[in-house]
Design a protein around this motif. Sequence first.
Motif, PDB file in Angstrom:
ATOM      1  N   UNK A  43       6.182   4.607 -10.240  1.00  0.00           N
ATOM      2  CA  UNK A  43       6.212   6.034 -10.565  1.00  0.00           C
ATOM      3  C   UNK A  43       6.650   6.808  -9.338  1.00  0.00           C
ATOM      4  N   UNK A  44       7.332   7.923  -9.558  1.00  0.00           N
ATOM      5  CA  UNK A  44       7.703   8.784  -8.434  1.00  0.00           C
ATOM      6  C   UNK A  44       6.467   9.393  -7.776  1.00  0.00           C
ATOM      7  N   UNK A  45       5.325   9.306  -8.447  1.00  0.00           N
ATOM      8  CA  UNK A  45       4.077   9.771  -7.844  1.00  0.00           C
ATOM      9  C   UNK A  45       3.787   9.015  -6.548  1.00  0.00           C
ATOM     10  N   UNK A  46       4.209   7.772  -6.481  1.00  0.00           N
ATOM     11  CA  UNK A  46       3.800   6.887  -5.392  1.00  0.00           C
ATOM     12  C   UNK A  46       4.955   6.526  -4.459  1.00  0.00           C
ATOM     13  N   UNK A  47       5.896   7.449  -4.288  1.00  0.00           N
ATOM     14  CA  UNK A  47       7.054   7.164  -3.442  1.00  0.00           C
ATOM     15  C   UNK A  47       6.684   6.992  -1.977  1.00  0.00           C
ATOM     16  N   UNK A  48       5.544   7.518  -1.542  1.00  0.00           N
ATOM     17  CA  UNK A  48       5.150   7.336  -0.139  1.00  0.00           C
ATOM     18  C   UNK A  48       5.045   5.855   0.193  1.00  0.00           C
ATOM     19  N   UNK A  49       4.472   5.074  -0.721  1.00  0.00           N
ATOM     20  CA  UNK A  49       4.401   3.626  -0.472  1.00  0.00           C
ATOM     21  C   UNK A  49       5.801   3.035  -0.348  1.00  0.00           C
ATOM     22  N   UNK A  50       6.695   3.441  -1.246  1.00  0.00           N
ATOM     23  CA  UNK A  50       8.039   2.884  -1.279  1.00  0.00           C
ATOM     24  C   UNK A  50       8.842   3.268  -0.047  1.00  0.00           C
ATOM     25  N   UNK A  51       8.685   4.521   0.399  1.00  0.00           N
ATOM     26  CA  UNK A  51       9.380   4.968   1.603  1.00  0.00           C
ATOM     27  C   UNK A  51       8.926   4.152   2.805  1.00  0.00           C
ATOM     28  N   UNK A  52       7.610   3.983   2.960  1.00  0.00           N
ATOM     29  CA  UNK A  52       7.094   3.222   4.101  1.00  0.00           C
ATOM     30  C   UNK A  52       7.547   1.769   4.046  1.00  0.00           C
ATOM     31  N   UNK A  53       7.646   1.222   2.849  1.00  0.00           N
ATOM     32  CA  UNK A  53       8.120  -0.165   2.716  1.00  0.00           C
ATOM     33  C   UNK A  53       9.589  -0.274   3.092  1.00  0.00           C
ATOM     34  N   UNK A  54      10.416   0.619   2.532  1.00  0.00           N
ATOM     35  CA  UNK A  54      11.855   0.577   2.796  1.00  0.00           C
ATOM     36  C   UNK A  54      12.157   0.796   4.270  1.00  0.00           C
ATOM     37  N   UNK A  55      11.400   1.662   4.912  1.00  0.00           N
ATOM     38  CA  UNK A  55      11.607   1.956   6.330  1.00  0.00           C
ATOM     39  C   UNK A  55      11.046   0.872   7.248  1.00  0.00           C
ATOM     40  N   UNK A  56      10.301  -0.062   6.671  1.00  0.00           N
ATOM     41  CA  UNK A  56       9.697  -1.119   7.474  1.00  0.00           C
ATOM     42  C   UNK A  56       8.463  -0.674   8.230  1.00  0.00           C
ATOM     43  N   UNK A  57       7.920   0.483   7.842  1.00  0.00           N
ATOM     44  CA  UNK A  57       6.794   1.038   8.594  1.00  0.00           C
ATOM     45  C   UNK A  57       5.510   0.257   8.379  1.00  0.00           C
ATOM     46  N   UNK A  59       5.140  -2.956   7.981  1.00  0.00           N
ATOM     47  CA  UNK A  59       5.208  -4.138   8.848  1.00  0.00           C
ATOM     48  C   UNK A  59       5.109  -3.749  10.313  1.00  0.00           C
ATOM     49  N   UNK A  60       5.870  -2.748  10.697  1.00  0.00           N
ATOM     50  CA  UNK A  60       5.920  -2.327  12.103  1.00  0.00           C
ATOM     51  C   UNK A  60       4.589  -1.736  12.565  1.00  0.00           C
ATOM     52  N   UNK A  61       4.015  -0.846  11.765  1.00  0.00           N
ATOM     53  CA  UNK A  61       2.811  -0.132  12.198  1.00  0.00           C
ATOM     54  C   UNK A  61       1.566  -1.010  12.180  1.00  0.00           C
ATOM     55  N   UNK A  62       1.555  -2.039  11.304  1.00  0.00           N
ATOM     56  CA  UNK A  62       0.356  -2.867  11.191  1.00  0.00           C
ATOM     57  C   UNK A  62       0.423  -4.151  12.007  1.00  0.00           C
ATOM     58  N   UNK A  63       1.592  -4.436  12.580  1.00  0.00           N
ATOM     59  CA  UNK A  63       1.732  -5.634  13.420  1.00  0.00           C
ATOM     60  C   UNK A  63       0.732  -5.659  14.585  1.00  0.00           C
ATOM     61  N   UNK A  64       0.480  -4.531  15.257  1.00  0.00           N
ATOM     62  CA  UNK A  64      -0.491  -4.564  16.364  1.00  0.00           C
ATOM     63  C   UNK A  64      -1.901  -4.952  15.937  1.00  0.00           C
ATOM     64  N   UNK A  65      -2.175  -4.929  14.629  1.00  0.00           N
ATOM     65  CA  UNK A  65      -3.504  -5.281  14.129  1.00  0.00           C
ATOM     66  C   UNK A  65      -3.543  -6.706  13.578  1.00  0.00           C
ATOM     67  N   UNK A  66      -2.494  -7.473  13.879  1.00  0.00           N
ATOM     68  CA  UNK A  66      -2.453  -8.873  13.481  1.00  0.00           C
ATOM     69  C   UNK A  66      -1.821  -9.143  12.141  1.00  0.00           C
ATOM     70  N   UNK A  67      -1.300  -8.119  11.486  1.00  0.00           N
ATOM     71  CA  UNK A  67      -0.672  -8.307  10.174  1.00  0.00           C
ATOM     72  C   UNK A  67       0.759  -8.826  10.360  1.00  0.00           C
ATOM     73  N   UNK A  68       1.018  -9.994   9.806  1.00  0.00           N
ATOM     74  CA  UNK A  68       2.350 -10.608   9.895  1.00  0.00           C
ATOM     75  C   UNK A  68       3.067 -10.630   8.550  1.00  0.00           C
ATOM     76  N   UNK A  69       2.343 -10.334   7.479  1.00  0.00           N
ATOM     77  CA  UNK A  69       2.949 -10.406   6.152  1.00  0.00           C
ATOM     78  C   UNK A  69       2.401  -9.283   5.280  1.00  0.00           C
ATOM     79  N   UNK A  70       3.312  -8.533   4.646  1.00  0.00           N
ATOM     80  CA  UNK A  70       2.941  -7.488   3.691  1.00  0.00           C
ATOM     81  C   UNK A  70       3.318  -7.960   2.292  1.00  0.00           C
ATOM     82  N   UNK A  71       2.348  -8.039   1.404  1.00  0.00           N
ATOM     83  CA  UNK A  71       2.600  -8.389   0.012  1.00  0.00           C
ATOM     84  C   UNK A  71       2.445  -7.137  -0.842  1.00  0.00           C
ATOM     85  N   UNK A  72       3.272  -7.023  -1.873  1.00  0.00           N
ATOM     86  CA  UNK A  72       3.020  -5.930  -2.806  1.00  0.00           C
ATOM     87  C   UNK A  72       3.027  -6.440  -4.238  1.00  0.00           C
ATOM     88  N   UNK A  73       2.248  -5.755  -5.055  1.00  0.00           N
ATOM     89  CA  UNK A  73       2.067  -6.120  -6.453  1.00  0.00           C
ATOM     90  C   UNK A  73       2.280  -4.870  -7.290  1.00  0.00           C
TER      91      UNK A  73
END
Length: 332
Positions: A43-57, A59-73
């Motif tokens: 839904x266009x309601x949730x474009x913030x998630x999509x923008x952050x995913x497309x921009x790689x944010x 992955x980039x922003x959570x890497x310092x916290x040990x996150x190496x893989x982002x899964x979405x459902x």
Amino acid sequence: MKSKGLFILAVCAIAAVLLVAGCTDTGSTETEKDTLSFGYQPSTHQVAYMVAKEKGWWTEDLAPYGITDIEDHKFPTGAPEMQSMIAGDIDVAYVGAAPVISALATGLDAKIVAAVQVQGSDLVVRPEVTYTSPDDLKGLIIATFPPGTIQDTLLRDWLQSNGIDPDTDVDIRPMGPGDATVAISEGAVDAVFLPHPAPATIAAEGNGYTAVQSGEMEKDHACCVLVVSGDLIRNHPDMVEQIVKTHIKATEYAIANQNETAQIYHDMNKVDMAVIEDSFTTWDGRWINNPSVITGSVVDYTTVQADLGYISQPLTEDDIFDMSFYEKATEA
């Protein structure tokens, strides 16, 4: 009544998931985490998630916290998304506030940590239906999201406030956005109440027109929210704060760059660009992130759901929200 029967089945399914989870718990506490799972809806309601995913944010922003893989459902509506969260399959959810309430009432361990969006759904009727007032809906078949969702909760409350019994005066049928869009195009239903961009798609195909926008039903009503699991909140609070920061950044970017946001939405969901652009122009929704804006509306939903028999009793703000992460994320 149909809606209550369907909702009871959904609650039983959630309870079964909780029982299995309880029986298989080893009692251990996870201290390290390298994968983060997100749930969202197309839904266009949730474009913030999509923008952050497309921009790689993410992955980039959570890497310092040990996150190496982002899964979405991806989910069609909020009810199955919340069942998945209860089962532990997703850590973070972009979802309507009403399904969160239903899930919290049945044992979900999570909190709303930020707002995502308000308003943004339309009641669309077929071209041959003349709409001048809610009374014109009597006797019609209306498709909307399943019981316990934002659309179902809001529609039923609005109908009742206008003297229409949602269980006897109209025939409300639970459907996801795809099925509902097909149903109105084939004349299987007379109207739909759906989030954008579905109303813009239906209008573009000549299968209906907007009769009422959700902001007319309830001004500035809460819709989508950002929900984080209790495990993350307790064991990874710094990561939760960063999730909120990234969400804020993506929300602000979407607002400032709507043409690019439309393209991102198109690339991820394959909806015609002209439809997305029309949706952005004609909807009454707004992307936001401050949870304090929606607390009253969300708590009000709990009263409505209790009155509808969806939950046993209303919930409090503290039952639903953890405002601390937004406050930390926005500190100067």
